[in-house]
Design a protein around this motif. Sequence first.
Motif, PDB file in Angstrom:
ATOM      1  N   UNK A 106      30.044  13.143  -2.660  1.00 20.79           N
ATOM      2  CA  UNK A 106      29.241  13.069  -2.203  1.00 20.79           C
ATOM      3  C   UNK A 106      29.396  13.082  -0.779  1.00 20.79           C
ATOM      4  N   UNK A 107      28.871  14.848   0.216  1.00 20.04           N
ATOM      5  CA  UNK A 107      28.771  14.351   1.240  1.00 20.04           C
ATOM      6  C   UNK A 107      27.706  13.926   2.332  1.00 20.04           C
ATOM      7  N   UNK A 108      27.882  12.609   3.237  1.00 21.96           N
ATOM      8  CA  UNK A 108      26.557  12.617   3.972  1.00 21.96           C
ATOM      9  C   UNK A 108      26.200  13.547   5.723  1.00 21.96           C
ATOM     10  N   UNK A 109      25.898  13.167   6.088  1.00 20.94           N
ATOM     11  CA  UNK A 109      25.557  13.305   7.690  1.00 20.94           C
ATOM     12  C   UNK A 109      26.695  11.991   8.475  1.00 20.94           C
ATOM     13  N   UNK A 110      25.734  10.869   8.275  1.00 20.39           N
ATOM     14  CA  UNK A 110      26.324   9.424   9.029  1.00 20.39           C
ATOM     15  C   UNK A 110      26.272   8.552   7.738  1.00 20.39           C
ATOM     16  N   UNK A 111      27.688   7.663   7.870  1.00 16.65           N
ATOM     17  CA  UNK A 111      27.416   6.319   7.373  1.00 16.65           C
ATOM     18  C   UNK A 111      25.992   5.635   6.829  1.00 16.65           C
ATOM     19  N   UNK A 112      25.539   5.765   8.457  1.00 15.97           N
ATOM     20  CA  UNK A 112      23.588   5.489   7.325  1.00 15.97           C
ATOM     21  C   UNK A 112      23.338   5.833   6.742  1.00 15.97           C
ATOM     22  N   UNK A 113      23.165   7.399   6.848  1.00 16.26           N
ATOM     23  CA  UNK A 113      22.443   7.965   5.917  1.00 16.26           C
ATOM     24  C   UNK A 113      23.153   8.276   4.573  1.00 16.26           C
ATOM     25  N   UNK A 114      24.383   7.316   4.206  1.00 20.81           N
ATOM     26  CA  UNK A 114      24.803   7.688   3.020  1.00 20.81           C
ATOM     27  C   UNK A 114      24.313   5.989   2.293  1.00 20.81           C
ATOM     28  N   UNK A 115      24.209   5.102   3.111  1.00 21.27           N
ATOM     29  CA  UNK A 115      23.824   3.930   2.352  1.00 21.27           C
ATOM     30  C   UNK A 115      21.944   3.525   2.758  1.00 21.27           C
ATOM     31  N   UNK A 116      21.192   4.408   2.914  1.00 19.46           N
ATOM     32  CA  UNK A 116      19.998   4.161   2.863  1.00 19.46           C
ATOM     33  C   UNK A 116      20.273   4.632   1.566  1.00 19.46           C
ATOM     34  N   UNK A 117      21.252   6.360   1.804  1.00 24.81           N
ATOM     35  CA  UNK A 117      20.688   7.294  -0.214  1.00 24.81           C
ATOM     36  C   UNK A 117      20.370   6.367  -1.051  1.00 24.81           C
ATOM     37  N   UNK A 118      21.843   5.598  -1.341  1.00 24.73           N
ATOM     38  CA  UNK A 118      22.431   4.624  -2.732  1.00 24.73           C
ATOM     39  C   UNK A 118      21.300   4.180  -3.112  1.00 24.73           C
ATOM     40  N   UNK A 119      20.845   3.211  -2.099  1.00 22.87           N
ATOM     41  CA  UNK A 119      19.806   2.086  -2.556  1.00 22.87           C
ATOM     42  C   UNK A 119      18.383   2.748  -2.669  1.00 22.87           C
ATOM     43  N   UNK A 120      17.991   4.036  -2.174  1.00 27.77           N
ATOM     44  CA  UNK A 120      17.201   4.088  -2.495  1.00 27.77           C
ATOM     45  C   UNK A 120      16.890   5.473  -3.496  1.00 27.77           C
ATOM     46  N   UNK A 121      17.703   5.656  -4.045  1.00 27.10           N
ATOM     47  CA  UNK A 121      17.863   6.333  -5.379  1.00 27.10           C
ATOM     48  C   UNK A 121      17.805   5.573  -6.603  1.00 27.10           C
ATOM     49  N   UNK A 122      18.653   4.627  -6.298  1.00 30.49           N
ATOM     50  CA  UNK A 122      19.088   4.291  -7.136  1.00 30.49           C
ATOM     51  C   UNK A 122      18.149   2.536  -7.617  1.00 30.49           C
ATOM     52  N   UNK A 123      17.696   1.861  -6.462  1.00 27.36           N
ATOM     53  CA  UNK A 123      16.650   0.623  -6.990  1.00 27.36           C
ATOM     54  C   UNK A 123      15.090   1.456  -6.735  1.00 27.36           C
ATOM     55  N   UNK A 124      14.130   0.631  -7.095  1.00 26.46           N
ATOM     56  CA  UNK A 124      12.753   0.622  -6.749  1.00 26.46           C
ATOM     57  C   UNK A 124      12.349  -0.348  -7.211  1.00 26.46           C
ATOM     58  N   UNK A 125      11.131  -0.423  -7.068  1.00 30.78           N
ATOM     59  CA  UNK A 125       9.948  -1.216  -6.789  1.00 30.78           C
ATOM     60  C   UNK A 125       9.869  -1.763  -8.020  1.00 30.78           C
ATOM     61  N   UNK A 126      10.028  -1.862  -8.865  1.00 33.39           N
ATOM     62  CA  UNK A 126       9.415  -2.331 -10.561  1.00 33.39           C
ATOM     63  C   UNK A 126      10.339  -3.667 -10.546  1.00 33.39           C
ATOM     64  N   UNK A 248      33.019  12.488  11.465  1.00 36.97           N
ATOM     65  CA  UNK A 248      32.023  11.935  11.320  1.00 36.97           C
ATOM     66  C   UNK A 248      31.212  12.381  10.130  1.00 36.97           C
ATOM     67  N   UNK A 249      30.417  11.474   9.440  1.00 37.33           N
ATOM     68  CA  UNK A 249      29.590  11.497   8.748  1.00 37.33           C
ATOM     69  C   UNK A 249      30.355  11.078   7.782  1.00 37.33           C
ATOM     70  N   UNK A 250      30.338  10.907   5.791  1.00 36.64           N
ATOM     71  CA  UNK A 250      30.630  10.237   4.848  1.00 36.64           C
ATOM     72  C   UNK A 250      31.071   9.954   4.090  1.00 36.64           C
ATOM     73  N   UNK A 251      31.445   9.836   2.893  1.00 37.52           N
ATOM     74  CA  UNK A 251      30.882  10.570   1.161  1.00 37.52           C
ATOM     75  C   UNK A 251      31.182   9.293   0.789  1.00 37.52           C
ATOM     76  N   UNK A 252      30.131   9.466  -0.511  1.00 37.13           N
ATOM     77  CA  UNK A 252      30.010   8.477  -1.301  1.00 37.13           C
ATOM     78  C   UNK A 252      30.756   8.617  -2.426  1.00 37.13           C
ATOM     79  N   UNK A 253      31.721   7.882  -2.891  1.00 33.01           N
ATOM     80  CA  UNK A 253      32.282   8.565  -4.359  1.00 33.01           C
ATOM     81  C   UNK A 253      31.900   7.418  -5.749  1.00 33.01           C
TER      82      UNK A 253
END
Length: 404
Positions: A106-126, A248-253
């Motif tokens: 999955x392609x993201x606009x930057x490595x920073x966004x890619x790292x934010x996406x991984x944890x934000x989508x998979x982890x939570x407050x519980x 530019x950009x990053x890919x999460x595999x």
Amino acid sequence: MARPDLFDRVQTLRAQRDAQGIAPPPRAVSRRDGVRVEVDGHWLAQFCSSDYLGLAQQFGVVNALQEAAARDGFGAGATPAAGGRHVLHEALENDVAQWLGYPRGLLFGSSFLANLAVQQALLGEDGDVCVQDHGNAASLLDASALSGARLRRYPHLDSEGAMRQLKHAADGAAMLVTEALFAAEGDAAPLRSLSLVARMQQALFCVDDAHGIGILGEQGRGSVAAAGLGIAEVPLQVLSLENALGGAGAVVVGDAALIGHLAATARPYLHATALPPALAAASLDALRLVRRDDWRRERLSELIDVFRGSARGHGLALMPTETPIQPLPCASDAEARALSQALQQAGWWVEAVHVAGATDGSARLRVRLSALHTAAQVQALVEAIAQARDGLASGPAWPAAALA
């Protein structure tokens, strides 16, 4: 009680930074020619770029960018879901995933966004927890704050420390996250032992290989492949297109289900305009060269040997790393900044850095090598560093050195 004035706070913090010589305004490059850059009318030999394989200006990559821009325009124009996703994005995702032996990317606009996406989508407050190396990059640490999960950090490169943190974590989901190759020190994470820790503690192992991809492993497949690991041990990798691939950009595999979940829920993917298709086209051509041109990695390896051998000959302290990132320890931040300034006066651009989270002895003069450098340039740089060191010790101004 009076509310704090943010303008006053900003001025106070700025005064503190100025007093410490921290975070001066970035210098603007007006022209670039290989490893030489023009800044304020002066040409410098750049040794602070992460363009490790010399692909940022490679003519075939630039041609791919120009042709795609002429055909498809300047930008994507929308988020992926609103029509911004292009077949070039899909081709890049598929090529990177296939290259590394993963089912989906999955392609993201930057490595920073890619790292934010991984944890934000998979982890939570519980009760979820993210366990990270103490030397991890800011994007990985900020990602934990965004996710709402509890952040627990272990000592740098300490697999047993990671085990302890996971053992004492809450009963929620757990993720173990590390950089593979650390940008400040140039050292490598113990990926094999960390993968065992993650498996034993039922934690998802995610590796950010921003500085290893393209450099390490067969065909430059990166740190995970070089360690003999794959999707079974490392279900998610974040791979930068911004360093060795020159763009530019990053890919999460990763696992298809995990990547599908990111595409459906990750806010940095859903609510950010897609990467310009022309940049994806350029990265596709850069990826082709990374896979094909072993000579670039061989040249880089030779230059690393030249640098380290010459540095030892001049009595310069070295860190235990055999990567293009070659930090030289300094006694203080002030010394590192003085050396960097002296080198710039002499025609060399080398960064002074401070290792995040460290205290005493953490100042570095960080040299980053590229396949575009020559052995003569590298040897001349080491001589200039030694001259600056000696000048700093004796007090007089440093004479300018000719570029090699």
